[in-house]
Design a protein around this motif. Structure first.
Motif, PDB file in Angstrom:
ATOM      1  N   LYS A  65       0.853  -1.356   0.096  1.00 38.59           N
ATOM      2  CA  LYS A  65       0.146   0.090   0.212  1.00 38.59           C
ATOM      3  C   LYS A  65       0.900   1.296  -0.186  1.00 38.59           C
ATOM      4  N   PRO A  97       1.554   8.100   6.874  1.00 42.07           N
ATOM      5  CA  PRO A  97       1.851   7.148   7.856  1.00 42.07           C
ATOM      6  C   PRO A  97       3.288   7.572   8.769  1.00 42.07           C
ATOM      7  N   VAL A  98       4.175   7.998   7.731  1.00 39.84           N
ATOM      8  CA  VAL A  98       5.557   8.214   8.576  1.00 39.84           C
ATOM      9  C   VAL A  98       5.376   9.499   9.534  1.00 39.84           C
ATOM     10  N   PRO A 115      11.450  -1.538  14.171  1.00 37.15           N
ATOM     11  CA  PRO A 115      11.577  -3.038  14.369  1.00 37.15           C
ATOM     12  C   PRO A 115      11.884  -3.512  15.789  1.00 37.15           C
ATOM     13  N   CYS A 135       2.710   2.665   2.130  1.00 35.09           N
ATOM     14  CA  CYS A 135       2.859   3.382   3.329  1.00 35.09           C
ATOM     15  C   CYS A 135       4.320   4.031   3.594  1.00 35.09           C
ATOM     16  N   VAL A 151       0.332  -4.645  11.731  1.00 34.00           N
ATOM     17  CA  VAL A 151       1.587  -5.208  12.582  1.00 34.00           C
ATOM     18  C   VAL A 151       1.017  -6.106  13.782  1.00 34.00           C
ATOM     19  N   VAL A 198      11.654   4.014   6.093  1.00 33.05           N
ATOM     20  CA  VAL A 198      12.161   4.498   7.174  1.00 33.05           C
ATOM     21  C   VAL A 198      12.719   3.500   8.277  1.00 33.05           C
ATOM     22  N   ASN A 239       3.785   8.479  12.722  1.00 35.56           N
ATOM     23  CA  ASN A 239       4.614   7.834  13.700  1.00 35.56           C
ATOM     24  C   ASN A 239       5.383   9.080  14.651  1.00 35.56           C
ATOM     25  N   LEU A 265       9.345  -6.504   9.556  1.00 42.16           N
ATOM     26  CA  LEU A 265       9.107  -6.452  10.711  1.00 42.16           C
ATOM     27  C   LEU A 265       7.901  -5.337  10.947  1.00 42.16           C
ATOM     28  N   VAL A 266       8.311  -3.960  10.234  1.00 40.45           N
ATOM     29  CA  VAL A 266       7.224  -2.851  10.673  1.00 40.45           C
ATOM     30  C   VAL A 266       6.128  -2.896   9.368  1.00 40.45           C
ATOM     31  N   CYS A 267       6.179  -3.892   8.447  1.00 38.68           N
ATOM     32  CA  CYS A 267       5.269  -3.726   7.226  1.00 38.68           C
ATOM     33  C   CYS A 267       3.902  -4.362   7.899  1.00 38.68           C
ATOM     34  N   PRO A 268       3.060  -3.328   7.835  1.00 37.95           N
ATOM     35  CA  PRO A 268       1.632  -3.495   8.437  1.00 37.95           C
ATOM     36  C   PRO A 268       0.925  -4.577   7.616  1.00 37.95           C
ATOM     37  N   ASP A 269       1.276  -4.744   6.119  1.00 39.11           N
ATOM     38  CA  ASP A 269       0.563  -5.844   5.311  1.00 39.11           C
ATOM     39  C   ASP A 269       1.422  -6.932   4.961  1.00 39.11           C
ATOM     40  N   SER A 319      14.363  -5.394   9.382  1.00 36.74           N
ATOM     41  CA  SER A 319      13.664  -4.533   9.690  1.00 36.74           C
ATOM     42  C   SER A 319      12.613  -3.987   9.007  1.00 36.74           C
ATOM     43  N   PRO A 325      -3.345   2.407   4.413  1.00 38.14           N
ATOM     44  CA  PRO A 325      -1.848   2.097   4.353  1.00 38.14           C
ATOM     45  C   PRO A 325      -1.103   2.694   5.781  1.00 38.14           C
ATOM     46  N   GLY A 326      -0.302   1.875   6.297  1.00 40.05           N
ATOM     47  CA  GLY A 326       0.651   2.523   7.564  1.00 40.05           C
ATOM     48  C   GLY A 326      -0.159   1.968   8.880  1.00 40.05           C
ATOM     49  N   CYS A 327      -1.399   1.184   8.607  1.00 38.95           N
ATOM     50  CA  CYS A 327      -2.386   1.288   9.862  1.00 38.95           C
ATOM     51  C   CYS A 327      -1.618   0.139  10.981  1.00 38.95           C
ATOM     52  N   LEU A 348       6.740   2.928   5.549  1.00 41.31           N
ATOM     53  CA  LEU A 348       7.166   2.777   6.834  1.00 41.31           C
ATOM     54  C   LEU A 348       8.460   1.864   6.822  1.00 41.31           C
TER      55      LEU A 348
END
Lengths: 75, 361, 257
Positions: free
Chosen positions: A16, C234-235, C194, A18, C39, A23, C238, A60-64, A57, C33-35, A20
């Motif tokens: 999607k 999303p960034v 992470p 995003c 996670v 970063v 955070n 791990l942070v990937c929501p999808d 990393s 996206p980013g929700c 994340l």
């Protein structure tokens, strides 16, 4: 020289965009593509493959959960 | 001959639950039905059969505990009285929407609002027409004796599991508080995990094994087309109940020219009123609906070739009378007689109402 | 050897270090996206997988954005009425000892409409796990004020910022829950880095182990983001979370007995 060499596979159709993972990546491997996927998102991709150390990393942070990470010991 | 005792209606509900292999009771105290949970707490069924008994923090929590337990394919129940049932209405519609079997006992008191703690039948609409939101029906059983309080617990669970639908015992403080002779049912063991898997494994949330898809207990479908198909399925189920599960009793109906229609404690009063009216030469009978949903519509219609007028007797301002009128469809006069706010009518009053409203005296 | 062939050599099964657990279904998540929900779902699925408890775990989903959690984790699920998940979990856990029962609830579901149910389930010390996702806003209904919305925070129902004189204060329900003797493990985590995800996973593992040992109630708050509700990327979400949410909702374990 990094101890490990890594690579990622992004399920670009499910991504999607995003950002994340961009970063989270400590070695700046990932960028969002200029192209968009079927849903219109700028998906993540490995723009700087050589720098990948397979640290997970991004995964791990990937929501999808669209990133799969591989790693080998650097030769 | 089984175990014959002299017991209160409310106590019998508790005893019958233990004996029919009920797995869990979740309740919240409210007059006039607190003896149900109190009896269970004294009996300590967890030590005898493993049945879980829990006093919840509210009626809302109790009915949602029932939803959780029912989702596991367990025989679970709750009980309350009118204001508490209003609080449970949300959970009840969720149970109906998720097609879960459960037993809800309503020992009705007079309303509206906090009303009174005295008996009434003013929750008829709430019980048979919905109560909560959406197009759903409960199977509603109306006991008229302490014996039926015993019998209908097991029957409710049987029907609830047969149709995967919540069932309600709609009684009131008269039957709940009354002591009568009762022949208690024999003990049946609770279902084992293996039995539950066999009976309800296709839908119960008992742990997803590799050989099947996950089971989901939900009433949600955001796809309108699917939601309509689901509603068709529910309606078909209700029609099947109407076809197969109507229960009623006829008293002195063979030669009846007039008819009382009454359920539960009102039916007991009407039974006496039938005797008194017949002493006066009025040929009146009594039709007692036992299931309020499905309603004995056809049974009433079949009476119409002989009867000239019907008096619906309820401890309400006139709720069930609407279903009588729907059945009769204008063919003979139908009137309502009721006392409410916790007042119980006398047989004399009922006979007088018959004479005034139907015989035109 | 070209760079591409080298990468292709790395991408092979024996070199796999991170991938999707099979307990997470292939269904594409409906989240924005980013929700953070994504996670957290993943972490729960991974823990269920690693502990080998897929056939013994029952999830209870709330009303809110995560109502459809049952589409993503491959276990049996119950979908609760708004706020009532702890009541469902109470009966499920008591009627099926030996199962792993968890609720998954947002801030509106748990801290507003379901306040009574969560407090009493915690006070009874039910042998369950609670995942409480706090993103300080109602997501599903379009970004209204939640009990945990910060002072001054703009939402659809506090368009000029939350005025605590009018609406009361951001609710620290996790602190309240930690005070209840029925709870054994109460922690506040996040999932934006992470490291945070690893810590969250450890907490989730500990919580399910507590269930295994019949220890009672484990409560995990996850401070998360809602980029749609907050109207940030999303960034940026955070960043806003770290700056504002962590100050009021400090991360860490409040209780571990």
């Amino acid at each position: 020289m990094a101890k490990f060499k890594g690579a990622i596979v992004v399920d670009t159709e499910k991504c999607k965009g995003c950002g994340l993972c961009v970063v989270a990546c400590p070695t700046k491997v990932i960028e969002l593509a200029r192209d968009v996927n079927g849903k219109g998102y700028h998906y993540a991709h490995m723009a700087n493959a050589d720098a990948c150390i397979g640290c997970s990393s991004c995964g791990l942070v990937c929501p999808d959960t669209v990133i799969t990470v591989y790693r080998v010991k650097a030769s | 001959m089984g175990d014959v005792r002299l017991m209160k209606g409310n106590e019998v509900i508790a005893e019958a639950a233990i004996r029919c292999g009920c797995d869990g009771y979740f309740g919240y105290p409210i007059t006039p039905q607190s003896e149900i949970m109190e009896t269970l707490m004294i009996r300590r069924p967890q030590e005898e059969t493993g049945m879980v008994v829990l006093q919840a923090e509210s009626e809302v929590a109790a009915i949602n505990m029932v939803y959780g337990g029912a989702s596991c394919g367990k025989k679970v129940m709750t009980s309350s009285s009118s204001p508490g049932i209003s609080l449970k209405a949300e959970g009840i519609t969720y149970l109906a929407g998720a097609e879960l079997p459960a037993l809800i006992v309503n020992i009705v008191r007079g309303g509206p609002g906090l009303g009174t703690i005295q008996p009434a039948q003013s929750d008829y609409f709430q019980a048979v027409k919905g109560g909560g939101h959406g197009d759903y029906k409960l199977i509603v059983l109306a006991p008229a004796s302490v014996q039926e309080m015993n019998d209908f617990v097991d029957l409710s669970f049987k029907l609830a599991f047969k149709y995967l639908n919540p069932a309600m015992i709609l009684s009131d403080g008269v039957i709940g508080q009354m002591m009568e002779k009762v022949e208690l049912s024999d003990f049946k063991p609770r279902w084992t995990a293996e039995e539950i898997k066999k009976i309800s494994g296709s839908w119960a949330t008992i742990g997803k094994t590799a050989d099947r898809e996950r089971n989901i207990s939900t009433s949600l479908d955001l796809d309108s087309a699917k939601q309509e198909i689901f509603n068709h399925k529910l309606q078909a189920k209700y029609r099947a109940m109407e076809e197969n599960e109507v229960r009623f009793e006829k008293i002195a109906c063979d030669d009846a020219e007039y008819l009382f229609v009454a359920y539960g404690s009102s039916a007991r009063i009407c039974q006496k009123a039938v005797e008194q009216a017949r002493e006066k030469g009025i040929k009146v009978g009594l039709l007692r609906p036992i299931t309020l949903f499905p309603y004995p519509t056809k049974a009433i219609q079949e009476m119409l070739k002989d009867v000239k007028g019907i008096l619906s007797v309820e401890m309400s301002a006139g709720q069930m009378v609407e279903d009588v009128r729907l059945a009769v469809n204008g063919k003979v006069p139908v009137e309502h007689f009721g006392r409410y706010g916790g007042i119980i009518p006398t047989p004399e009053e009922v006979v007088e109402a018959l004479e005034q409203k139907i015989l035109g005296k | 050897m070209t760079a591409t062939t080298e990468i292709n050599k790395i991408i092979s099964k024996e070199n796999l270090v991170y991938g999707k657990t099979s307990v997470l279904l292939d269904n594409e998540m409906h989240y924005c996206p980013g929700c953070t929900h994504g996670v957290i779902h993943k972490v729960i699925a991974e823990v269920i997988d690693e502990m080998g408890i897929q056939d013994k775990t029952i999830g209870v989903s709330p009303v809110g954005c995560s109502v459809l959690a049952y589409n993503y984790i491959d276990i049996d699920w119950q979908q609760a009425a708004h706020g009532r998940a702890p009541a469902l979990a109470t009966a499920t856990s008591r009627l099926m000892p030996g199962k792993y029962v968890f609720t998954y609830q947002g801030d509106g579901d748990l801290a507003s409409i379901g306040c009574a149910e969560i407090i009493h389930a915690c006070n009874r010390g039910e042998n369950i796990v609670v995942f409480f996702v706090n993103n300080a806003i109602y997501g599903m209904t379009g970004g209204q004020m939640a009990p945990t919305t910060l002072e001054g925070q703009v939402t659809a129902t506090t368009p000029y910022g939350r005025d605590c004189k009018v609406t009361g204060f951001p609710m620290k329900i996790t602190e309240m829950i930690a005070m209840l003797p029925g709870t054994r493990f109460v922690t506040r985590q996040s999932a934006e880095t992470p490291g945070a995800v690893r810590k969250l996973k450890k907490a989730a593992q500990k919580a399910f182990e507590n269930t295994r040992e019949n220890k009672g109630l484990s409560f995990i708050e996850i401070v998360g983001t809602c980029s749609s509700g907050w109207k940030l990327s999303p960034v940026k979400s955070n960043e806003w979370m770290k700056e504002n949410m962590f100050a009021y909702y400090p991360l860490g374990t409040l209780k571990d007995e």
